[in-house]
Enzyme design. Structure first.
Site, PDB file in Angstrom:
ATOM      1  N   PHE A 277       0.812  -1.223   0.000  1.00 52.79           N
ATOM      2  CA  PHE A 277       0.000   0.000   0.000  1.00 52.79           C
ATOM      3  C   PHE A 277       0.841   1.268   0.000  1.00 52.79           C
ATOM      4  CE2 PHE A 277       1.017  -0.172   4.520  1.00 52.79           C
ATOM      5  CZ  PHE A 277       1.195   1.176   4.807  1.00 52.79           C
TER       6      PHE A 277
ATOM      7  N   CYS B 253       9.593   2.165   3.424  1.00 53.53           N
ATOM      8  CA  CYS B 253      10.475   1.037   3.747  1.00 53.53           C
ATOM      9  C   CYS B 253      11.907   1.508   3.952  1.00 53.53           C
ATOM     10  CB  CYS B 253      10.427   0.012   2.640  1.00 53.53           C
ATOM     11  SG  CYS B 253      10.928   0.711   1.082  1.00 53.53           S
TER      12      CYS B 253
ATOM     13  N   SER C  13       5.360  -7.075   3.318  1.00 56.11           N
ATOM     14  CA  SER C  13       5.878  -7.419   4.648  1.00 56.11           C
ATOM     15  C   SER C  13       6.682  -8.722   4.611  1.00 56.11           C
ATOM     16  CB  SER C  13       4.710  -7.550   5.613  1.00 56.11           C
ATOM     17  OG  SER C  13       3.846  -8.561   5.147  1.00 56.11           O
TER      18      SER C  13
ATOM     19  N   LYS D  39      -1.193  -7.176  -9.388  1.00 54.53           N
ATOM     20  CA  LYS D  39      -2.184  -7.301  -8.302  1.00 54.53           C
ATOM     21  C   LYS D  39      -1.779  -6.249  -7.266  1.00 54.53           C
ATOM     22  CE  LYS D  39      -3.028  -8.532  -4.620  1.00 54.53           C
ATOM     23  NZ  LYS D  39      -3.349  -7.517  -3.571  1.00 54.53           N
TER      24      LYS D  39
ATOM     25  N   GLU E 216      -4.864  -4.000  -2.058  1.00 57.51           N
ATOM     26  CA  GLU E 216      -6.319  -3.807  -1.982  1.00 57.51           C
ATOM     27  C   GLU E 216      -6.651  -2.546  -1.171  1.00 57.51           C
ATOM     28  OE1 GLU E 216      -4.422  -6.004  -0.667  1.00 57.51           O
ATOM     29  OE2 GLU E 216      -5.008  -6.550   1.369  1.00 57.51           O
TER      30      GLU E 216
ATOM     31  N   GLU F 271       9.494  -4.029  13.090  1.00 57.28           N
ATOM     32  CA  GLU F 271       9.309  -2.905  12.168  1.00 57.28           C
ATOM     33  C   GLU F 271       8.041  -2.176  12.628  1.00 57.28           C
ATOM     34  OE1 GLU F 271       7.934  -3.840   8.165  1.00 57.28           O
ATOM     35  OE2 GLU F 271       9.102  -2.178   7.382  1.00 57.28           O
TER      36      GLU F 271
HETATM   37  P1  NAD Z   1       1.587  -6.706   2.899  1.00 54.77           P
HETATM   38  O1  NAD Z   1       2.631  -7.775   2.949  1.00 54.77           O
HETATM   39  O2  NAD Z   1       0.470  -6.771   3.880  1.00 54.77           O
HETATM   40  O3  NAD Z   1       0.869  -6.706   1.450  1.00 54.77           O
HETATM   41  C1  NAD Z   1       1.618  -6.642   0.269  1.00 54.77           C
HETATM   42  C2  NAD Z   1       0.848  -7.329  -0.854  1.00 54.77           C
HETATM   43  O4  NAD Z   1       0.703  -8.721  -0.557  1.00 54.77           O
HETATM   44  C3  NAD Z   1      -0.563  -6.785  -1.069  1.00 54.77           C
HETATM   45  O5  NAD Z   1      -0.813  -6.717  -2.449  1.00 54.77           O
HETATM   46  C4  NAD Z   1      -1.443  -7.818  -0.399  1.00 54.77           C
HETATM   47  O6  NAD Z   1      -2.718  -7.926  -0.984  1.00 54.77           O
HETATM   48  C5  NAD Z   1      -0.673  -9.096  -0.595  1.00 54.77           C
HETATM   49  N1  NAD Z   1      -0.910 -10.068   0.481  1.00 54.77           N
HETATM   50  C6  NAD Z   1      -1.184  -9.798   1.793  1.00 54.77           C
HETATM   51  N2  NAD Z   1      -1.286 -10.934   2.491  1.00 54.77           N
HETATM   52  C7  NAD Z   1      -1.057 -11.948   1.623  1.00 54.77           C
HETATM   53  C8  NAD Z   1      -0.990 -13.369   1.759  1.00 54.77           C
HETATM   54  N3  NAD Z   1      -1.206 -13.968   2.927  1.00 54.77           N
HETATM   55  N4  NAD Z   1      -0.708 -14.091   0.667  1.00 54.77           N
HETATM   56  C9  NAD Z   1      -0.473 -13.508  -0.519  1.00 54.77           C
HETATM   57  N5  NAD Z   1      -0.518 -12.165  -0.702  1.00 54.77           N
HETATM   58  C10 NAD Z   1      -0.799 -11.394   0.340  1.00 54.77           C
HETATM   59  O7  NAD Z   1       2.363  -5.312   2.970  1.00 54.77           O
HETATM   60  P2  NAD Z   1       1.771  -3.844   3.120  1.00 54.77           P
HETATM   61  O8  NAD Z   1       1.254  -3.664   4.507  1.00 54.77           O
HETATM   62  O9  NAD Z   1       0.894  -3.522   1.982  1.00 54.77           O
HETATM   63  O10 NAD Z   1       3.104  -2.967   2.935  1.00 54.77           O
HETATM   64  C11 NAD Z   1       3.951  -2.610   4.005  1.00 54.77           C
HETATM   65  C12 NAD Z   1       5.165  -3.504   4.060  1.00 54.77           C
HETATM   66  O11 NAD Z   1       5.861  -3.427   2.820  1.00 54.77           O
HETATM   67  C13 NAD Z   1       6.172  -3.074   5.112  1.00 54.77           C
HETATM   68  O12 NAD Z   1       6.643  -4.214   5.777  1.00 54.77           O
HETATM   69  C14 NAD Z   1       7.303  -2.423   4.303  1.00 54.77           C
HETATM   70  O13 NAD Z   1       8.580  -2.470   4.889  1.00 54.77           O
HETATM   71  C15 NAD Z   1       7.260  -3.240   3.066  1.00 54.77           C
HETATM   72  N6  NAD Z   1       7.883  -2.545   1.952  1.00 54.77           N
HETATM   73  C16 NAD Z   1       9.126  -2.944   1.583  1.00 54.77           C
HETATM   74  C17 NAD Z   1       9.778  -2.300   0.548  1.00 54.77           C
HETATM   75  C18 NAD Z   1      11.149  -2.736   0.125  1.00 54.77           C
HETATM   76  O14 NAD Z   1      11.608  -2.276  -0.907  1.00 54.77           O
HETATM   77  N7  NAD Z   1      11.831  -3.592   0.854  1.00 54.77           N
HETATM   78  C19 NAD Z   1       9.146  -1.246  -0.115  1.00 54.77           C
HETATM   79  C20 NAD Z   1       7.868  -0.864   0.291  1.00 54.77           C
HETATM   80  C21 NAD Z   1       7.236  -1.535   1.325  1.00 54.77           C
END
Ligand code: NAD
Length: 497
Positions: free
Chosen positions: A150, A282, A227, A174, A177, A382
């Site tokens: 997000f 991040c 994450s 994808k 959401e 984090e």
């Molecule tokens: P998230 O892991 O909750 O969601 C990321 C994506 O995965 C979304 O599209 C979501 O729909 C999907 N998803 C969620 N649960 C899932 C599951 N069980 N199975 C398959 N797909 C699933 O992350 P978020 O809260 O949207 O974003 C924040 C996180 O992203 C933080 O931890 C941040 O550090 C990380 N981030 C990392 C970087 C990097 O470059 N390392 C960059 C931006 C964000």
């Protein structure tokens, strides 16, 4: 008025026929502004089939023509920069200025994708043996998949599909959401730029939709940002299915402050780099490590933190906006509470902050902890909120030991006036992106985004030359053309001479 965010399948934007929706909210007051459909299995299948079909002709389009599509796309993104930023602000709560930055960092990757003809050049050696030449060619993989978080709904989708598509692949995105409106607008502009049908498809949903993409035989490579637990799951599932995967995950970024640093620079940079974008970056700085006498400066951070005021996206004076969701806010408040209970000193506490008139929003004020130790949850987890943890050590060696023992390795920085200290830090630190007197060292897209350890699972990183390699396969061709009918018998040895 809320609306259903469309899917993009086979060149058409259409409403999903699903009965399952996820609310998209304005984080400033949690009003529902749209609904993300959870694409049905049949819609997922159609998106994948469309991408697979489109690949057959898209891979034959000359790379210079594919680059020209990116030129038109870059121009359209620039033309719609403010409009995109406004959509982005509404669904993320980011300030308008920060939202423009999110879009801009994505546009820069599209500019890099225009460079794909050079990035797809192979190698040639004439006469590898007498009259035999070898060349390598770079070819696309097929249907590639992107699953995005997000926190950067413009930049991170743009890390992925422009590079993949310029390399000759087709793509299924994808997006998160929680903020799907920005990505779908990006897709509309991509179609307007002239992308043929099926080259980019966009589906919405969560785990069920992702699982279909991870398990389908037609998908060849998976890019994920999000994450740690989801990143590990996606990496294991995709590679377990023999697909290529790059998964960017969580972070805990440290800034090391040497006593010979420029104090004013340090203090100002620490505030912006830790609480900017409500700490939902991040690459945000979440730990400040004060070395030796620099610890005297910590008390001067307090008034600077107290001056920071969050606000609405269109308030030019707002430093940052609300967190993305009530769940994200509850998590940050829980960690702040644990920090207090575990003995950290909360110099500035943003737990009770709220914006008058917007009390139902996901607000957290800037929060500053000192006396933080390695064992505390606020150090280990984090936080992903506007919270800075200050720690003190006596030497640069101790600072290095602390940073290197942390399981994450996304970004780090050092503030110092000493070239020798900076050189030692950049060389010895086990983190993939290092800033020297630069707090958040995000590389521009002609480099790659090179997180390490638990911040990245995979081999080849996002954008730059590494992305061109991630989204392609190398083919080597060894050839001999006979000038005359030289009589030769069967060759039984490996030697080609
Ligand atoms: P998230 O892991 O909750 O969601 C990321 C994506 O995965 C979304 O599209 C979501 O729909 C999907 N998803 C969620 N649960 C899932 C599951 N069980 N199975 C398959 N797909 C699933 O992350 P978020 O809260 O949207 O974003 C924040 C996180 O992203 C933080 O931890 C941040 O550090 C990380 N981030 C990392 C970087 C990097 O470059 N390392 C960059 C931006 C964000």
């Amino acid at each position: 008025m809320s609306h259903n965010v469309p899917l993009l399948i086979d060149g058409e934007f259409l409403p999903s026929s699903t009965t399952q929706f996820i609310d998209v909210t304005n984080p400033a007051n949690n009003e529902v502004i749209a609904q993300a459909p959870c694409a049905t299995d049949a819609e997922m299948e159609r998106a994948i089939a469309s991408a697979a079909e489109a690949f057959k002709s898209w891979k034959e389009v000359p790379v210079s023509e594919r680059a020209r599509l990116m030129m038109r796309y870059q121009a359209l993104l620039k033309e719609h920069h403010d409009e995109l930023a406004e959509i982005l602000s509404q669904e993320t709560g980011k300030t308008f200025a920060d939202a423009k930055g999110d879009v801009w960092r994505g546009i820069e990757v599209v500019e890099q994708a225009i460079n794909m003809p050079a990035l797809m050049m192979g190698e040639t050696v004439e006469n590898v043996a007498r009259s035999i030449d070898t060349s390598s060619f770079i070819q696309p993989l097929g249907v590639c998949v992107g699953i995005t978080p997000f926190n950067f709904p413009a930049m991170i989708p743009l890390w992925m599909f422009p590079m993949a598509i310029a390399a000759g692949n087709t793509f299924i995105l994808k997006p998160s959401e929680q903020d799907p409106m920005t990505p779908i607008r990006l897709a509309e502009l991509f179609i307007e730029a002239g992308a043929p049908k099926g080259v980019l498809n966009v589906v919405h949903g969560g785990k069920d939709q992702v699982d279909i993409l991870l398990n389908h035989k037609e998908t060849k490579a998976v890019s994920f940002v999000g994450s740690v637990p989801v990143g590990q799951y996606i990496y294991k599932t995709a590679t377990g299915n023999m697909k290529r995967a790059q998964c960017f995950a969580g972070a805990k970024n440290h800034t090391v402050i040497m006593p010979d640093a420029n104090k004013a620079q340090v203090l100002n940079n620490l505030v912006g780099a830790s609480v900017g974008a409500a700490g939902q970056r991040c690459m945000a700085i979440s730990v400040a490590v004060f070395v030796g006498d620099s610890k005297e400066w910590i008390s001067e951070l307090k008034p600077l933190f107290e001056e920071v005021s969050p606000g609405l996206w269109n308030d030019e004076k707002a430093a940052y906006g609300p967190l993305i969701s009530p769940k994200a806010k509850a998590r940050v408040l829980e960690l702040i509470q644990q920090g207090k209970e575990q003995g950290a000193n909360c110099l500035v506490d943003g737990s009770d902050f709220t914006l008058p008139g917007y009390e139902s929003g996901n607000w957290v004020g800037p929060t500053l902890f000192t006396d933080v130790t390695k064992e505390m949850a606020i150090y280990q987890e984090e936080i992903f909120g506007p919270v800075l943890c200050c720690m003190c050590v006596d030497t640069l060696e101790e600072a290095l030991e602390l940073v290197n023992s942390n399981p994450y390795g996304n970004g780090t920085s050092i503030f110092t006036g000493s070239g020798a200290a900076a050189r030692k830090y950049q060389h010895e630190v086990e983190v993939g992106q290092v800033g020297i007197n630069v707090p958040i060292p995000v590389p521009l897209p002609f480099f790659s985004f090179t997180g390490w350890k638990n911040s990245f699972y995979g081999d080849l990183h996002a954008y730059g030359k590494q992305a061109a390699r991630f989204y392609t396969e190398t083919k080597t061709v060894t050839s001999r053309w006979f000038e005359d009918d030289i009589p030769t018998g069967p060759n039984m040895t490996i030697n080609l001479r």
